[in-house]
Enzyme design. Sequence first.
Site, PDB file in Angstrom:
ATOM      1  N   SER A 185       5.059  18.220  18.077  1.00 13.86           N
ATOM      2  CA  SER A 185       5.901  16.926  17.753  1.00 13.86           C
ATOM      3  C   SER A 185       5.989  15.826  18.648  1.00 13.86           C
ATOM      4  CB  SER A 185       7.310  17.558  17.583  1.00 13.86           C
ATOM      5  OG  SER A 185       7.429  18.555  16.723  1.00 13.86           O
ATOM      6  N   CYS A 216      13.594  20.640  11.932  1.00 16.84           N
ATOM      7  CA  CYS A 216      13.119  19.307  12.295  1.00 16.84           C
ATOM      8  C   CYS A 216      12.688  18.581  11.277  1.00 16.84           C
ATOM      9  CB  CYS A 216      12.319  19.499  13.747  1.00 16.84           C
ATOM     10  SG  CYS A 216      12.293  17.966  14.599  1.00 16.84           S
ATOM     11  N   LEU A 217      11.105  18.305  11.330  1.00 16.50           N
ATOM     12  CA  LEU A 217      10.344  17.428  10.274  1.00 16.50           C
ATOM     13  C   LEU A 217      10.630  18.163   9.043  1.00 16.50           C
ATOM     14  CD1 LEU A 217       8.641  14.843   9.855  1.00 16.50           C
ATOM     15  CD2 LEU A 217       6.891  16.532   9.910  1.00 16.50           C
ATOM     16  N   GLY A 263       6.111  12.204  13.847  1.00 13.12           N
ATOM     17  CA  GLY A 263       5.896  10.983  13.139  1.00 13.12           C
ATOM     18  C   GLY A 263       6.996  10.813  12.237  1.00 13.12           C
ATOM     19  N   HIS A 305      16.095  22.792  17.043  1.00  9.53           N
ATOM     20  CA  HIS A 305      15.214  23.700  16.976  1.00  9.53           C
ATOM     21  C   HIS A 305      15.811  24.986  17.232  1.00  9.53           C
ATOM     22  CE1 HIS A 305      11.282  21.610  16.914  1.00  9.53           C
ATOM     23  NE2 HIS A 305      12.142  20.602  17.293  1.00  9.53           N
ATOM     24  N   ASN A 322      14.502  17.627  19.312  1.00 12.66           N
ATOM     25  CA  ASN A 322      13.377  16.669  19.724  1.00 12.66           C
ATOM     26  C   ASN A 322      12.876  16.088  18.141  1.00 12.66           C
ATOM     27  OD1 ASN A 322      10.907  15.526  20.246  1.00 12.66           O
ATOM     28  ND2 ASN A 322       9.699  17.602  20.129  1.00 12.66           N
ATOM     29  N   GLN A 350      13.843  17.161   7.392  1.00 10.12           N
ATOM     30  CA  GLN A 350      13.784  16.015   6.910  1.00 10.12           C
ATOM     31  C   GLN A 350      12.806  15.793   5.632  1.00 10.12           C
ATOM     32  OE1 GLN A 350      11.871  14.056  10.458  1.00 10.12           O
ATOM     33  NE2 GLN A 350      13.663  14.213  11.577  1.00 10.12           N
ATOM     34  N   GLU A 399      14.785  27.973  17.459  1.00  8.58           N
ATOM     35  CA  GLU A 399      13.840  29.041  18.272  1.00  8.58           C
ATOM     36  C   GLU A 399      13.750  28.507  19.682  1.00  8.58           C
ATOM     37  OE1 GLU A 399      11.321  25.251  18.063  1.00  8.58           O
ATOM     38  OE2 GLU A 399      12.822  26.141  16.807  1.00  8.58           O
ATOM     39  N   GLY A 415       7.207  18.654  13.331  1.00  5.70           N
ATOM     40  CA  GLY A 415       6.075  17.890  13.505  1.00  5.70           C
ATOM     41  C   GLY A 415       6.277  16.603  13.869  1.00  5.70           C
ATOM     42  N   GLY A 430      13.046  11.812  16.643  1.00  3.41           N
ATOM     43  CA  GLY A 430      13.166  10.334  16.351  1.00  3.41           C
ATOM     44  C   GLY A 430      13.813   9.726  15.230  1.00  3.41           C
ATOM     45  N   PHE A 431      13.657  10.514  14.299  1.00  2.02           N
ATOM     46  CA  PHE A 431      14.045  10.451  12.787  1.00  2.02           C
ATOM     47  C   PHE A 431      15.076  10.993  12.500  1.00  2.02           C
ATOM     48  CE2 PHE A 431       9.981   8.591  13.096  1.00  2.02           C
ATOM     49  CZ  PHE A 431       9.853   7.376  12.298  1.00  2.02           C
TER      50      PHE A 431
END
Length: 373
Positions: free
Chosen positions: A45, A264-265, A239, A348, A306, A268, A350, A237, A308-309
């Site tokens: 990530s 996380c990703l 981006g 997260h 972790n 989203q 985990e 992940g 940024g979006f």
Amino acid sequence: MQAVLVLEDGRVFPGEGFGAEGISAGEIVFNTSMTGYQEILTDPSYHRQIVTMTVPHVGNTGVNLEDPESGKVWVAGFVVRSLSPIVSNWRNRGDLGTYLEDNGVIGVSAVATRALVRHIREIGVMRATVAHGREAEDTDTLVDIARASLDMAGANLVDDVSVTSPYDWSEASDSQWYGDRHEAAERPLVVAYDYGIKRNILRMMTDRGLRVRVVPAWTPPSEVLGLKPAGVFLSNGPGDPAAVDYAIASVQSLLGEVPIFGICLGHQILALSLGGETEKMRFGHRGGNQPVKHLASGEVEIASHNHGFAVSADSNLNGGEITHLNLNDNTVAGLRHRDLRAFSVQYHPEASPGPHDSFYLFDEFVAAVHGHR
């Protein structure tokens, strides 16, 4: 040796170099974890990001063979206040500087990280360049390199980090850290989409009696369903999630077919597949001490983050509901769609690194998987 961190707004942070020599550009971010730097370095990530640690003393436990979250170091650079000259740990197999050098990653120490983090918090994350060696002398050129580097908004980085062929995962956690493995007569199959998956996520599912098959991020949903899985997992992940259009379309096709769990990703991507929206945060959440409130129970978890979006709070999730909020800024930290048997969290559970407050989410996924079977 001479080294420097240069931001796209022209601010220069001089330091001392370690690890590899050369020049590297990426988005500058900070992580507030007190330890766990090896897990951070190897988390996919962080691809195309330069990470600075807010804890001042880094490297004292060295590196080991057990903690990497993937097969390589993904960060574009690593910035610390003080690099420990002494390494001491019972699992140690080498020092941090040599580890970064072997992986081709530039490190910069003796940086005024408190001033750097305050600047990021006030202005927001931005592009930056790290340089170690003779290249560090020309800061004007380094500013130009930063400004010409990749903008994370609109960037599909999943293609860079995803596995290119499927594989089966069977490694469990070390019982001294996480407890005994859950033995089961039958081990239902879960297919995990790899958008940049961390190894400890796979261990958490294996620990709970699941068979896990990891597939590339672009695997067609028909191929996934052809494996007759009892559940589908959407990984973390790097981006911009909105740029991974094929993943959004795949999840839309899978909704309602099998239970889905995202982190996380993956969280989203699930929100976008439900019709929601995502937005880039000013400086994101990265660290092992973020408070998250479970809205149904009112309980607060301290969690590892972790990202940024984030999922926009006013998103129309078409029957989905928000289940968790980050108490620092009330951003969306979890969602669920009961009818479609899908849920996800922005953080997260985990850990690696971080607290273990949120392990129950894996148990909920296992219960949904067994219910589907």
